[in-house]
Design an enzyme around this catalytic site. Sequence first.
Site, PDB file in Angstrom:
ATOM      1  N   GLN A   1       0.985 -10.087  11.049  1.00 39.25           N
ATOM      2  CA  GLN A   1       1.528  -9.007  10.232  1.00 39.25           C
ATOM      3  C   GLN A   1       0.764  -7.689  10.406  1.00 39.25           C
ATOM      4  OE1 GLN A   1       0.277  -8.275   6.367  1.00 39.25           O
ATOM      5  NE2 GLN A   1       2.130  -9.069   5.413  1.00 39.25           N
TER       6      GLN A   1
ATOM      7  N   HIS B   1       0.315  -1.447  11.139  1.00 40.96           N
ATOM      8  CA  HIS B   1       1.376  -2.234  11.799  1.00 40.96           C
ATOM      9  C   HIS B   1       1.688  -1.701  13.200  1.00 40.96           C
ATOM     10  CE1 HIS B   1       1.796  -4.424   8.117  1.00 40.96           C
ATOM     11  NE2 HIS B   1       1.952  -3.301   7.457  1.00 40.96           N
TER      12      HIS B   1
ATOM     13  N   GLN C   1       0.833  -1.199   0.000  1.00 45.78           N
ATOM     14  CA  GLN C   1       0.000   0.000   0.000  1.00 45.78           C
ATOM     15  C   GLN C   1       0.869   1.251   0.000  1.00 45.78           C
ATOM     16  OE1 GLN C   1      -3.099  -0.444   2.834  1.00 45.78           O
ATOM     17  NE2 GLN C   1      -4.043   1.518   2.428  1.00 45.78           N
TER      18      GLN C   1
ATOM     19  N   ARG D   1      -9.257  -7.944   4.798  1.00 47.95           N
ATOM     20  CA  ARG D   1      -8.157  -7.280   5.515  1.00 47.95           C
ATOM     21  C   ARG D   1      -8.248  -5.754   5.360  1.00 47.95           C
ATOM     22  NH1 ARG D   1      -2.688  -5.565   4.211  1.00 47.95           N
ATOM     23  NH2 ARG D   1      -1.143  -6.207   5.782  1.00 47.95           N
TER      24      ARG D   1
ATOM     25  N   SER E   1       4.125  -5.861   3.234  1.00 49.84           N
ATOM     26  CA  SER E   1       2.820  -5.774   3.901  1.00 49.84           C
ATOM     27  C   SER E   1       1.751  -6.478   3.059  1.00 49.84           C
ATOM     28  CB  SER E   1       2.481  -4.302   4.171  1.00 49.84           C
ATOM     29  OG  SER E   1       1.334  -4.189   4.983  1.00 49.84           O
ATOM     30  N   LEU E   2       0.819  -5.727   2.465  1.00 46.33           N
ATOM     31  CA  LEU E   2      -0.192  -6.334   1.592  1.00 46.33           C
ATOM     32  C   LEU E   2       0.459  -7.229   0.535  1.00 46.33           C
ATOM     33  CD1 LEU E   2      -1.389  -5.583  -1.555  1.00 46.33           C
ATOM     34  CD2 LEU E   2      -2.867  -6.721   0.098  1.00 46.33           C
TER      35      LEU E   2
END
Length: 311
Positions: free
Chosen positions: A248, A199, A12, A119, A94-95
């Site tokens: 995560q 996060h 992202q 998510r 991440s994603l």
Amino acid sequence: MAKKIALLFAGQGAQSVGMGRDLAAHHPAAGELFQHADQILGRSLSGIAWNGPLEELTKTSNCQPALYVHGLACLAALRGVAGDFAIEAAAGLSLGEWTAHAAAGTFGFATGLKLVETRGRLMDAACAATAGAMAAMIGADENSVRALAAATDVDVANINAPGQIVISGEASKVEMAVSLAKEHGIRRATLLNVAGAYHSRLMNSAYEQLEEPLLEAELSAPRFAVMSNVTGGVVETLPEIRTALQDQVTSTVRWSDCLEALLVRGCDFFIELGPGEVLAGLLRRTRKDAEVISVSDPASVHACAEKLRER
């Protein structure tokens, strides 16, 4: 000697209006993925990715599935031109880790898309329910940033590359950390333009609600190694993968460790799949002479296919 290929999938922040439009027009396999995604979600995700507006695309619930589809569409287009090629390992920021698992066959395209949309929606809700912020710490080592984070009660969100670390937490506390950064030996601190504190512990509601969808999802053993953002290394068993993907959401993204792990495996040709060249830049900060190519549109697909033929 054939190179060992690693795939890198964007996270992202890499999104841009128009991403995937030319790809879908020139490569049927890419177009089919966008079309399939629209059918699965029951809405025009492709329209948002291709036409915007940017505010709509930037919403976490749109951005995450759009990047997931675009990353896999880049890979499908590349395979269409270059044919099948061996992949040593993959990682995603991440994603992007979810996209990496889809590429490795850990879950099917539709299963992954639904998980990613869930998510994004849960993280959107967590952002709306909390007053969060993030800031980049430039020219700092991890120990200095962790000391600053402890002093201001925020979390370390991303360790992206040497000298580039991101903190995350309540907006007022992140702002305080930015003002105190120089006292901790950090060269520069900048607030990031994000919707919330990704996060960090402020994403806890999303973390808790992701457990059930992950348990219900059908998973298979990955066809190649996928790095975990949480551990910075390979996750192999299905319970480990589920735990890593759930953790995560609130844990530090150890991207620098993921890149180091790929290099230790002997990966020497990196393909970034997704808009922009952020991951290529982070890799070069980790290993100056790394061979990396970014793939996001028809021209870069063909450039990468040429490189693959030279191997």
